[in-house]
Motif scaffolding. Structure first.
Motif, PDB file in Angstrom:
ATOM      1  N   LEU A 190       0.733  -1.368   0.170  1.00 28.39           N
ATOM      2  CA  LEU A 190      -0.061   0.255   0.138  1.00 28.39           C
ATOM      3  C   LEU A 190       0.893   1.375   0.044  1.00 28.39           C
ATOM      4  CD1 LEU A 190      -2.716  -1.112   2.739  1.00 28.39           C
ATOM      5  CD2 LEU A 190      -2.846  -1.374   0.051  1.00 28.39           C
ATOM      6  N   LYS A 191       2.207   1.204  -0.143  1.00 28.71           N
ATOM      7  CA  LYS A 191       3.124   2.134  -0.038  1.00 28.71           C
ATOM      8  C   LYS A 191       2.841   3.349  -1.004  1.00 28.71           C
ATOM      9  CE  LYS A 191       7.082   0.831  -2.788  1.00 28.71           C
ATOM     10  NZ  LYS A 191       6.413  -0.504  -3.240  1.00 28.71           N
ATOM     11  N   ASP A 192       2.114   3.104  -2.048  1.00 28.13           N
ATOM     12  CA  ASP A 192       2.014   4.273  -3.128  1.00 28.13           C
ATOM     13  C   ASP A 192       0.610   4.542  -3.437  1.00 28.13           C
ATOM     14  OD1 ASP A 192       4.662   3.982  -4.003  1.00 28.13           O
ATOM     15  OD2 ASP A 192       4.315   2.496  -5.318  1.00 28.13           O
ATOM     16  N   GLU A 193      -0.215   4.027  -2.263  1.00 29.07           N
ATOM     17  CA  GLU A 193      -1.795   4.454  -2.144  1.00 29.07           C
ATOM     18  C   GLU A 193      -2.179   5.591  -1.337  1.00 29.07           C
ATOM     19  OE1 GLU A 193      -4.163   2.713  -3.827  1.00 29.07           O
ATOM     20  OE2 GLU A 193      -3.102   0.754  -4.347  1.00 29.07           O
ATOM     21  N   PRO A 194      -2.884   6.371  -1.912  1.00 29.87           N
ATOM     22  CA  PRO A 194      -3.514   7.412  -1.216  1.00 29.87           C
ATOM     23  C   PRO A 194      -4.385   7.171  -0.086  1.00 29.87           C
ATOM     24  CG  PRO A 194      -4.863   7.375  -3.034  1.00 29.87           C
ATOM     25  CD  PRO A 194      -3.878   6.394  -3.452  1.00 29.87           C
ATOM     26  N   PHE A 195      -4.033   7.528   1.162  1.00 32.41           N
ATOM     27  CA  PHE A 195      -4.714   7.201   2.358  1.00 32.41           C
ATOM     28  C   PHE A 195      -5.678   8.158   3.000  1.00 32.41           C
ATOM     29  CE2 PHE A 195      -1.801   3.708   2.811  1.00 32.41           C
ATOM     30  CZ  PHE A 195      -2.326   2.838   3.733  1.00 32.41           C
ATOM     31  N   LEU A 211       1.443   1.171  11.751  1.00 31.85           N
ATOM     32  CA  LEU A 211       1.276   0.130  11.066  1.00 31.85           C
ATOM     33  C   LEU A 211       1.929   0.400   9.743  1.00 31.85           C
ATOM     34  CD1 LEU A 211      -2.239  -1.293  11.927  1.00 31.85           C
ATOM     35  CD2 LEU A 211       0.032  -2.358  12.476  1.00 31.85           C
ATOM     36  N   CYS A 212       1.653   1.502   9.070  1.00 28.28           N
ATOM     37  CA  CYS A 212       2.400   1.799   7.858  1.00 28.28           C
ATOM     38  C   CYS A 212       3.893   1.740   7.912  1.00 28.28           C
ATOM     39  CB  CYS A 212       1.683   2.954   7.231  1.00 28.28           C
ATOM     40  SG  CYS A 212       0.117   2.721   6.580  1.00 28.28           S
ATOM     41  N   ARG A 220       0.743   8.149   2.587  1.00 23.60           N
ATOM     42  CA  ARG A 220       0.473   9.340   1.835  1.00 23.60           C
ATOM     43  C   ARG A 220      -0.781   9.986   2.032  1.00 23.60           C
ATOM     44  NH1 ARG A 220      -1.197  10.435  -3.467  1.00 23.60           N
ATOM     45  NH2 ARG A 220      -1.031   8.342  -4.055  1.00 23.60           N
ATOM     46  N   ILE A 221      -1.094  10.727   3.219  1.00 23.61           N
ATOM     47  CA  ILE A 221      -2.456  11.089   3.356  1.00 23.61           C
ATOM     48  C   ILE A 221      -2.939  12.165   2.716  1.00 23.61           C
ATOM     49  CG2 ILE A 221      -3.770  12.054   5.554  1.00 23.61           C
ATOM     50  CD1 ILE A 221      -1.843  10.623   7.314  1.00 23.61           C
ATOM     51  N   ALA A 236     -14.959   4.486  -0.474  1.00 25.63           N
ATOM     52  CA  ALA A 236     -15.882   3.698  -1.182  1.00 25.63           C
ATOM     53  C   ALA A 236     -16.252   4.570  -2.486  1.00 25.63           C
ATOM     54  CB  ALA A 236     -17.357   3.624  -0.696  1.00 25.63           C
ATOM     55  N   ALA A 237     -15.953   5.993  -2.448  1.00 26.62           N
ATOM     56  CA  ALA A 237     -16.323   6.994  -3.763  1.00 26.62           C
ATOM     57  C   ALA A 237     -14.869   6.792  -4.561  1.00 26.62           C
ATOM     58  CB  ALA A 237     -16.678   8.244  -3.009  1.00 26.62           C
ATOM     59  N   GLY A 238     -13.774   6.330  -4.145  1.00 24.04           N
ATOM     60  CA  GLY A 238     -12.615   6.011  -5.007  1.00 24.04           C
ATOM     61  C   GLY A 238     -11.665   7.216  -4.531  1.00 24.04           C
ATOM     62  N   MET A 239     -11.734   7.589  -3.344  1.00 23.84           N
ATOM     63  CA  MET A 239     -10.646   8.980  -3.010  1.00 23.84           C
ATOM     64  C   MET A 239      -9.361   8.140  -2.420  1.00 23.84           C
ATOM     65  SD  MET A 239     -12.342  11.285  -4.352  1.00 23.84           S
ATOM     66  CE  MET A 239     -11.261  12.664  -3.652  1.00 23.84           C
ATOM     67  N   GLY A 240      -9.226   6.878  -1.910  1.00 21.79           N
ATOM     68  CA  GLY A 240      -8.224   6.234  -1.491  1.00 21.79           C
ATOM     69  C   GLY A 240      -8.378   5.095  -0.595  1.00 21.79           C
ATOM     70  N   VAL A 241      -7.504   4.746   0.185  1.00 24.77           N
ATOM     71  CA  VAL A 241      -7.772   3.688   0.881  1.00 24.77           C
ATOM     72  C   VAL A 241      -7.678   3.692   2.374  1.00 24.77           C
ATOM     73  CG1 VAL A 241      -6.884   2.182  -0.894  1.00 24.77           C
ATOM     74  CG2 VAL A 241      -5.391   2.764   0.962  1.00 24.77           C
ATOM     75  N   THR A 242      -8.008   2.980   3.438  1.00 26.76           N
ATOM     76  CA  THR A 242      -7.706   3.012   4.779  1.00 26.76           C
ATOM     77  C   THR A 242      -7.884   1.860   5.327  1.00 26.76           C
ATOM     78  OG1 THR A 242      -8.540   4.348   6.684  1.00 26.76           O
ATOM     79  CG2 THR A 242      -9.932   3.098   5.328  1.00 26.76           C
ATOM     80  N   LEU A 243      -7.209   1.736   6.583  1.00 32.28           N
ATOM     81  CA  LEU A 243      -7.364   0.715   7.497  1.00 32.28           C
ATOM     82  C   LEU A 243      -8.690   0.794   8.418  1.00 32.28           C
ATOM     83  CD1 LEU A 243      -3.793   0.057   8.626  1.00 32.28           C
ATOM     84  CD2 LEU A 243      -4.949  -0.930   6.838  1.00 32.28           C
TER      85      LEU A 243
END
Length: 303
Positions: A190-195, A211-212, A220-221, A236-243
């Motif tokens: 997930l290192k390149d994913e927007p959080f 954890l990251c 990358r917040i 859910a709207a596609g803006m990023g990922v999360t835990l």
């Protein structure tokens, strides 16, 4: 020396401000100052250094506050013990709760508790984990729902259980396609994913960042929110990922629903606890609440 003078001194020490202390105590500021002066005259020492911008404890004041807190605790212990003897399990329990976690766990716990102990009043106080620790340490809550690690060493706790941490991604995300195949994602991927994360001061935001970092990268917040529901809707709207804590991830929600994925081994988790001030007397009602909470969380974990 009067008990109320001890309480007044403790409140001034907590607020470091006469006006705020008087407001919390529901008395006029001149009355508060008068009571403190009377106490200092009786003791023959100055408890606070006052100036136009601040109120600070003297050395004598620090020692006085230490002992005064013990006396107040002893008085509260006596009252609680007498209440238990005369009323058995009746009474009141002030429970602090993290809003997000409490919203999903307390609806399971409270109906069970009230069915067993109908005469016990439960008062809820919702706040961030950081503030809840302070409130619990100062005795403003009897118990608080928190997660480890706790920052304040004067808090004791009982473990409720382990809660798995899941990954939430948008429905169209590449990683979402792994779910039917049973392939698990590692955090390092997930290192390149927007959080999208919670704002500062909330315990789960700190856990997400740590954890990251343990996985070898700084997240990358791109968005922050005070509300986990908002965080998940943005995912859910596609803006990023999360835990997301597992108990929250499996809850029903609105039309904006992310895909929840279990992470690869070692699967991250958090330890949920019921915390209270070390040495504080726990009433029978408080002990019954802890026991009910443990049983309920164990049942949810088994499902």
């Amino acid at each position: 020396m009067e008990l109320r003078q001890l309480q007044y001194t403790l409140q001034i020490a907590a607020e470091r401000n006469f006006s705020r202390a008087a407001e919390k105590l529901h008395i006029a500021q001149p009355s508060l100052s008068q009571q403190l002066s009377k106490l200092e005259k009786e003791l023959g020492v100055l408890l606070f250094q006052r100036n136009t911008s601040s109120v600070e404890l003297t050395y004598a004041g620090e020692k006085f506050v230490e002992q005064a807190q013990g006396i107040i605790d002893a008085v509260e212990l006596l009252r609680q013990e007498m209440s238990d003897i005369s009323q058995l399990r009746t009474g009141r329990v002030m429970v602090g709760s993290m809003p997000i976690t409490g919203a999903h766990l307390l609806p399971h716990v409270l109906p069970v508790f009230k069915s067993k102990y109908a005469e016990v009043e439960i008062t809820l106080l919702e706040d961030s984990s950081m503030n809840l620790e302070k409130l619990t340490a100062s005795g403003q809550t009897d118990l608080s729902l928190l997660s480890l690690p706790l920052e304040i060493p004067t808090l004791a706790y009982e473990v409720l259980g382990e809660e798995r941490i899941d990954l939430a991604v948008p429905p169209g995300h590449l990683l979402a396609g792994r779910e039917p195949q049973g392939i698990r994602t590692s955090l390092s991927e997930l290192k390149d994913e927007p959080f999208i994360v919670l704002k500062e001061g909330q315990g789960f935001r700190k856990m997400t960042v740590e954890l990251c970092r343990e996985a070898g990268f700084e997240p990358r917040i791109v968005f922050e929110s005070n509300n986990m529901e908002t965080v998940q809707s943005l995912v859910a709207a596609g803006m990023g990922v999360t835990l997301v804590p597992h108990f929250i991830a499996r809850a029903a929600r609105s039309e904006f629903v992310p895909v929840y994925l279990p992470l690869a081994e070692p699967v991250p988790s958090r330890t949920l606890v019921i915390a209270y001030r070390r040495g504080r007397y726990l009433s029978r009602a408080a002990e019954a609440f802890i026991e009910t909470f443990k049983e309920t969380v164990a049942g949810l974990t088994d499902n």
